[in-house]
Design an enzyme around this catalytic site. Structure first.
Site, PDB file in Angstrom:
ATOM      1  N   GLN A  84      -0.428   5.956 -32.261  1.00 55.91           N
ATOM      2  CA  GLN A  84      -1.177   6.854 -31.459  1.00 55.91           C
ATOM      3  C   GLN A  84       0.101   7.758 -30.720  1.00 55.91           C
ATOM      4  O   GLN A  84       0.705   6.780 -30.098  1.00 55.91           O
ATOM      5  CB  GLN A  84      -1.744   5.775 -30.245  1.00 55.91           C
ATOM      6  CG  GLN A  84      -2.007   5.848 -29.128  1.00 55.91           C
ATOM      7  CD  GLN A  84      -2.843   5.303 -27.844  1.00 55.91           C
ATOM      8  OE1 GLN A  84      -2.899   4.037 -28.065  1.00 55.91           O
ATOM      9  NE2 GLN A  84      -3.135   5.580 -26.920  1.00 55.91           N
ATOM     10  N   PHE A  85      -0.381   8.970 -31.147  1.00 54.04           N
ATOM     11  CA  PHE A  85       1.113   9.426 -30.361  1.00 54.04           C
ATOM     12  C   PHE A  85       0.902  10.204 -29.126  1.00 54.04           C
ATOM     13  O   PHE A  85       1.600  10.482 -29.270  1.00 54.04           O
ATOM     14  CB  PHE A  85       0.388  11.527 -31.628  1.00 54.04           C
ATOM     15  CG  PHE A  85      -1.223  11.515 -30.991  1.00 54.04           C
ATOM     16  CD1 PHE A  85      -1.389  12.623 -29.905  1.00 54.04           C
ATOM     17  CD2 PHE A  85      -2.376  11.250 -32.032  1.00 54.04           C
ATOM     18  CE1 PHE A  85      -2.237  13.580 -30.061  1.00 54.04           C
ATOM     19  CE2 PHE A  85      -3.369  12.271 -30.903  1.00 54.04           C
ATOM     20  CZ  PHE A  85      -3.360  13.480 -29.824  1.00 54.04           C
ATOM     21  N   THR A  86      -0.469   9.669 -28.886  1.00 50.38           N
ATOM     22  CA  THR A  86      -0.280   9.878 -27.065  1.00 50.38           C
ATOM     23  C   THR A  86       0.754   8.978 -26.324  1.00 50.38           C
ATOM     24  O   THR A  86       1.009   9.216 -25.315  1.00 50.38           O
ATOM     25  CB  THR A  86      -1.955  10.031 -26.491  1.00 50.38           C
ATOM     26  OG1 THR A  86      -2.046   8.344 -26.420  1.00 50.38           O
ATOM     27  CG2 THR A  86      -2.687  11.113 -27.198  1.00 50.38           C
TER      28      THR A  86
END
Length: 156
Positions: A84-86
């Protein structure tokens, strides 16, 4: 000084969790952890080793008296790992988050794959995963609720 250049994980103790991609359930567990993983360019195998050891031995599962005294290993829990890059969103300017600190796929994918491999070895069992870069629907029942955020550069 905290610079925010770190591998981050969000650990959620779950009684149930699953990941669905395009109506296809790709992962499903009962008792265990749902782990969200965010990677930056500066991350290394050292960060992965430290986090995998921490995940495996963190005492956040209830013992016979209901006290959080058991590790994932003790509880024989399962794991779903989702990239999850967020987690590396910067919200300092304006209202649209910037993800510039998140590693690009050419760096992130090998680190994500190494994380999977290392966690499986550390835990001694296969873990389930989402799919890197896919649009995933993550369902969970947070048990407790217990949610813990750990970053690899904040070891002390």
């Amino acid at each position: 000084m905290f610079l925010g250049n770190d591998m981050k994980i969000v650990i959620q103790r779950v009684s149930k969790a699953s990941v669905t991609i395009k109506s296809n359930k790709v992962a499903e567990i009962d008792n265990g952890l749902l782990i969200l993983l965010g990677v930056v360019n500066e991350d290394s195998q050292e960060d992965i080793n430290w986090l995998c050891n921490k995940i495996t031995n963190l005492r956040i599962f209830p013992d016979e008296d209901g006290v959080m005294n058991k590790s994932l290993k003790d509880a024989e829990g399962d794991v779903i790992l989702v990239s999850q890059f967020t987690l590396h969103a910067s919200t300092k300017k304006g209202n649209r988050p910037s993800y510039i600190k998140a590693a690009k796929p050419d760096v992130a994918i090998p680190l994500y794959e190494s994380f999977i491999e290392t966690l499986q070895k550390t835990l001694g069992k296969k873990i389930q995963t989402g799919e890197f870069g896919a649009d995933m629907k993550v369902h969970l029942v947070n048990d407790g609720p217990v949610t813990i955020i750990i970053d690899s550069k904040n070891k002390e």
